[in-house]
Design an enzyme around this catalytic site. Structure first.
Site, PDB file in Angstrom:
ATOM      1  NE  ARG A  35      -3.714  -2.601   1.990  1.00 17.13           N
ATOM      2  CZ  ARG A  35      -3.365  -3.854   2.283  1.00 17.13           C
ATOM      3  NH1 ARG A  35      -2.187  -4.102   2.844  1.00 17.13           N
ATOM      4  NH2 ARG A  35      -4.139  -4.885   2.007  1.00 17.13           N
ATOM      5  CB  ILE A 106       3.373 -15.120   1.955  1.00 22.82           C
ATOM      6  CG1 ILE A 106       3.547 -14.125   0.785  1.00 22.82           C
ATOM      7  CG2 ILE A 106       2.029 -14.891   2.647  1.00 22.82           C
ATOM      8  CD1 ILE A 106       2.470 -14.250  -0.292  1.00 22.82           C
ATOM      9  CG  HIS A 122      -1.912 -13.052   5.777  1.00 20.97           C
ATOM     10  ND1 HIS A 122      -1.696 -11.700   5.652  1.00 20.97           N
ATOM     11  CD2 HIS A 122      -2.994 -13.187   6.594  1.00 20.97           C
ATOM     12  CE1 HIS A 122      -2.614 -11.040   6.345  1.00 20.97           C
ATOM     13  NE2 HIS A 122      -3.411 -11.926   6.929  1.00 20.97           N
ATOM     14  CB  CYS A 133      -5.289 -35.822  -3.289  1.00 20.72           C
ATOM     15  SG  CYS A 133      -3.659 -35.304  -3.872  1.00 20.72           S
ATOM     16  CB  CYS A 153      -5.017 -36.661  -7.810  1.00 23.68           C
ATOM     17  SG  CYS A 153      -5.583 -35.039  -7.233  1.00 23.68           S
ATOM     18  CG  ASN A 214       4.683   1.338   9.593  1.00 24.78           C
ATOM     19  OD1 ASN A 214       5.057   0.231   9.236  1.00 24.78           O
ATOM     20  ND2 ASN A 214       3.775   2.060   8.941  1.00 24.78           N
ATOM     21  CB  ILE A 232      11.317  -1.769  10.226  1.00 19.07           C
ATOM     22  CG1 ILE A 232      11.201  -2.663  11.458  1.00 19.07           C
ATOM     23  CG2 ILE A 232      11.192  -2.593   8.936  1.00 19.07           C
ATOM     24  CD1 ILE A 232       9.832  -3.187  11.719  1.00 19.07           C
TER      25      ILE A 232
HETATM   26  C1  BV8 Z   1     -11.053 -13.167   6.226  1.00 16.71           C
HETATM   27  C2  BV8 Z   1      -1.823 -12.904   0.815  1.00 16.71           C
HETATM   28  C3  BV8 Z   1     -12.973 -14.346   6.905  1.00 16.71           C
HETATM   29  C4  BV8 Z   1      -1.993 -12.638  -0.627  1.00 16.71           C
HETATM   30  C5  BV8 Z   1      -3.072 -11.239   2.063  1.00 16.71           C
HETATM   31  C6  BV8 Z   1     -14.977  -8.208   1.908  1.00 16.71           C
HETATM   32  C7  BV8 Z   1     -15.001  -9.548   1.515  1.00 16.71           C
HETATM   33  C8  BV8 Z   1     -14.181 -10.510   2.115  1.00 16.71           C
HETATM   34  C9  BV8 Z   1     -13.332 -10.136   3.147  1.00 16.71           C
HETATM   35  C10 BV8 Z   1     -13.317  -8.811   3.507  1.00 16.71           C
HETATM   36  C11 BV8 Z   1     -14.121  -7.852   2.927  1.00 16.71           C
HETATM   37  N1  BV8 Z   1     -13.855  -6.649   3.519  1.00 16.71           N
HETATM   38  C12 BV8 Z   1     -12.918  -6.821   4.476  1.00 16.71           C
HETATM   39  C13 BV8 Z   1     -12.597  -8.125   4.487  1.00 16.71           C
HETATM   40  C14 BV8 Z   1     -11.631  -8.762   5.334  1.00 16.71           C
HETATM   41  C15 BV8 Z   1     -10.306  -8.798   4.566  1.00 16.71           C
HETATM   42  C16 BV8 Z   1      -9.608  -7.472   4.821  1.00 16.71           C
HETATM   43  O1  BV8 Z   1      -9.155  -7.244   5.919  1.00 16.71           O
HETATM   44  N2  BV8 Z   1      -9.549  -6.604   3.775  1.00 16.71           N
HETATM   45  C17 BV8 Z   1      -8.890  -5.334   3.981  1.00 16.71           C
HETATM   46  C18 BV8 Z   1      -8.234  -4.895   2.665  1.00 16.71           C
HETATM   47  C19 BV8 Z   1      -9.910  -4.329   4.486  1.00 16.71           C
HETATM   48  N3  BV8 Z   1      -9.576  -9.903   5.162  1.00 16.71           N
HETATM   49  C20 BV8 Z   1      -9.679 -11.130   4.624  1.00 16.71           C
HETATM   50  O2  BV8 Z   1     -10.277 -11.411   3.605  1.00 16.71           O
HETATM   51  C21 BV8 Z   1      -9.000 -12.202   5.459  1.00 16.71           C
HETATM   52  N4  BV8 Z   1      -9.865 -13.301   5.615  1.00 16.71           N
HETATM   53  O3  BV8 Z   1     -11.502 -12.121   6.615  1.00 16.71           O
HETATM   54  O4  BV8 Z   1     -11.691 -14.387   6.351  1.00 16.71           O
HETATM   55  C22 BV8 Z   1     -13.884 -14.387   5.734  1.00 16.71           C
HETATM   56  C23 BV8 Z   1     -14.078 -15.618   5.122  1.00 16.71           C
HETATM   57  C24 BV8 Z   1     -14.952 -15.690   4.048  1.00 16.71           C
HETATM   58  C25 BV8 Z   1     -15.596 -14.514   3.562  1.00 16.71           C
HETATM   59  C26 BV8 Z   1     -15.355 -13.271   4.174  1.00 16.71           C
HETATM   60  C27 BV8 Z   1     -14.486 -13.203   5.258  1.00 16.71           C
HETATM   61  C28 BV8 Z   1      -7.744 -12.679   4.728  1.00 16.71           C
HETATM   62  C29 BV8 Z   1      -6.718 -11.571   4.711  1.00 16.71           C
HETATM   63  C30 BV8 Z   1      -5.422 -12.084   4.114  1.00 16.71           C
HETATM   64  C31 BV8 Z   1      -5.373 -11.681   2.687  1.00 16.71           C
HETATM   65  N5  BV8 Z   1      -4.076 -12.050   2.130  1.00 16.71           N
HETATM   66  N6  BV8 Z   1      -1.934 -11.625   1.498  1.00 16.71           N
HETATM   67  C32 BV8 Z   1      -0.951 -11.652  -1.042  1.00 16.71           C
HETATM   68  O5  BV8 Z   1       0.175 -11.746  -0.495  1.00 16.71           O
HETATM   69  O6  BV8 Z   1      -1.286 -10.771  -1.846  1.00 16.71           O
HETATM   70  S1  BV8 Z   1      -3.175  -9.701   2.747  1.00 16.71           S
HETATM   71  C33 BV8 Z   1      -1.879  -8.697   2.305  1.00 16.71           C
HETATM   72  O7  BV8 Z   1      -2.008  -7.516   3.153  1.00 16.71           O
HETATM   73  C34 BV8 Z   1      -0.497  -9.249   2.666  1.00 16.71           C
HETATM   74  O8  BV8 Z   1      -0.532 -10.481   3.356  1.00 16.71           O
HETATM   75  C35 BV8 Z   1       0.042  -8.211   3.632  1.00 16.71           C
HETATM   76  O9  BV8 Z   1       0.933  -8.737   4.513  1.00 16.71           O
HETATM   77  C36 BV8 Z   1      -1.207  -7.797   4.275  1.00 16.71           C
HETATM   78  C37 BV8 Z   1      -1.161  -6.604   5.155  1.00 16.71           C
HETATM   79  O10 BV8 Z   1      -0.477  -5.597   4.471  1.00 16.71           O
HETATM   80  P1  BV8 Z   1       0.874  -5.049   5.190  1.00 16.71           P
HETATM   81  O11 BV8 Z   1       1.763  -6.213   5.470  1.00 16.71           O
HETATM   82  O12 BV8 Z   1       0.488  -4.201   6.356  1.00 16.71           O
HETATM   83  O13 BV8 Z   1       1.535  -4.225   4.025  1.00 16.71           O
HETATM   84  P2  BV8 Z   1       1.145  -2.734   3.602  1.00 16.71           P
HETATM   85  O14 BV8 Z   1       1.767  -2.495   2.269  1.00 16.71           O
HETATM   86  O15 BV8 Z   1      -0.324  -2.524   3.783  1.00 16.71           O
HETATM   87  O16 BV8 Z   1       1.867  -1.821   4.695  1.00 16.71           O
HETATM   88  C38 BV8 Z   1       3.303  -1.808   4.769  1.00 16.71           C
HETATM   89  C39 BV8 Z   1       3.656  -0.716   5.757  1.00 16.71           C
HETATM   90  O17 BV8 Z   1       5.061  -0.739   5.974  1.00 16.71           O
HETATM   91  C40 BV8 Z   1       3.316   0.680   5.264  1.00 16.71           C
HETATM   92  O18 BV8 Z   1       2.657   1.370   6.323  1.00 16.71           O
HETATM   93  C41 BV8 Z   1       4.671   1.334   4.959  1.00 16.71           C
HETATM   94  O19 BV8 Z   1       4.698   2.702   5.289  1.00 16.71           O
HETATM   95  C42 BV8 Z   1       5.588   0.556   5.871  1.00 16.71           C
HETATM   96  N7  BV8 Z   1       6.947   0.364   5.346  1.00 16.71           N
HETATM   97  C43 BV8 Z   1       7.314   0.006   4.094  1.00 16.71           C
HETATM   98  N8  BV8 Z   1       8.655  -0.184   4.063  1.00 16.71           N
HETATM   99  C44 BV8 Z   1       9.127   0.075   5.308  1.00 16.71           C
HETATM  100  C45 BV8 Z   1       8.039   0.422   6.135  1.00 16.71           C
HETATM  101  N9  BV8 Z   1       8.185   0.734   7.440  1.00 16.71           N
HETATM  102  C46 BV8 Z   1       9.433   0.699   7.953  1.00 16.71           C
HETATM  103  N10 BV8 Z   1      10.535   0.374   7.220  1.00 16.71           N
HETATM  104  C47 BV8 Z   1      10.411   0.059   5.909  1.00 16.71           C
HETATM  105  N11 BV8 Z   1      11.518  -0.261   5.212  1.00 16.71           N
HETATM  106 ZN    ZN Z   2      -3.941 -34.259  -5.829  1.00 16.77          ZN
END
Ligand code: BV8
Ligand code: ZN
Length: 245
Positions: A35, A106, A122, A133, A153, A214, A232
């Protein structure tokens, strides 16, 4: 006292610290986060689908070929190496300061750096399994078998990664909550705390020192004893040096 000195002092007096991290932990290893301005979700990857849609369960089921193309090109960074931050956390575990890493990442870089207790909320690109399977496959199999990897399979081989709309692994969540609830210090870093239920786990923390490292503001900043706006990996490495020489 500088932020690094304050963090070093807290680390030196902690014995059950937990690190909770996200994609920002791996940007210093060359893996873009999601993001930030140049993050994966801000890239125009597809004419009709948004990146967050392409990382969803429904997209995987309905458009497997496009899912795997997105996944191979945008999510997998096989030649990425652990950075100073990953190595610092592994050292803190060896010194008995850190009891667990809880990560949303991941990429497997914490384990490559030597961390033993790592809860991958995740999942991991390193593991894949047949949806029919359950047979296990490694990342090389997924990268080589185009356009869609299939098991002997006939089932599709799915990366062991939690997509949007999929549930997290119960045991991983339970272990993460237990570690956070018992921690004397919780370091939260490299995460925007936007994705649930992962981001909600930090609310189980009841210990003394909550630290945020962060580049941008998060919802937990106001509760933190110490907020460090900086890279970080570098910050953790400097703090460990400050604490233990
Ligand atoms: C769930 C794997 C129950 C894939 C990921 C509508 C429909 C369905 C679900 C939802 C919905 N609305 C909301 C939801 C829930 C949804 C959710 O939370 N959505 C969000 C966007 C609002 N969650 C889910 O769906 C979860 N499951 O709810 O199950 C369910 C079951 C059935 C039906 C409905 C619900 C599953 C969530 C997991 C999704 N998979 N990843 C892939 O890798 O693409 S999520 C993805 O975001 C990554 O895993 C990542 O790790 C995760 C979080 O992001 P961050 O790690 O925080 O990364 P980001 O870029 O956002 O931030 C980085 C930060 O670091 C920044 O602030 C930046 O400034 C800072 N930074 C950068 N570099 C540095 C730094 N700071 C310091 N030093 C640096 N060098
Ligand atoms: Zn199989």
């Amino acid at each position: 006292m500088t932020d690094i000195e304050r963090l070093g002092k807290i680390l030196a007096e902690s014995s059950s610290a937990v690190f909770f991290g996200g994609a920002g932990m791996s940007t210093e290893s060359g893996i873009p986060d999601f993001r930030s301005a140049n993050g994966i979700y801000n890239q125009k990857l597809h004419k009709t689908f948004a990146p967050e849609e392409m990382a969803s369960h429904n997209f995987f089921m309905n458009h497997p070929e496009e899912f795997f193309a997105f996944y191979r090109e945008r999510i997998v960074y096989l030649d990425a190496k652990p950075n100073a931050g990953h190595l610092a956390l592994a050292e803190l575990e060896r010194r008995g300061v850190l009891s667990a890493v809880v990560t949303q990442n991941i990429d497997g870089l914490h384990q490559l750096a030597g961390s033993k207790v790592v809860y991958e909320l995740h999942g991991s690109i390193r593991r894949s399994f047949c949806v029919k399977c359950g047979a296990k496959y490694d990342i090389e199999f997924v990268m080589e078998n185009k356009p869609v990897p299939h098991c002997h399979c006939g089932g599709i081989v799915k990366p062991d990664v939690v997509l949007y709309g999929e549930n997290l692994d119960d045991a991983t969540v339970a272990n993460s909550i237990r570690a956070i609830a018992r921690a004397d210090t919780l370091i939260v870093g490299g995460t925007s705390l936007i994705v649930y239920p992962a981001a909600g786990l930090i609310d189980y923390f009841r210990g003394r020192h909550l630290i945020l490292i962060n580049k941008t503001a998060t919802r937990a900043d106001s509760d933190a004893e110490l907020v460090i706006r900086g890279p970080i990996g570098k910050t953790l490495a400097e703090a460990v040096k400050e604490a233990f020489g």
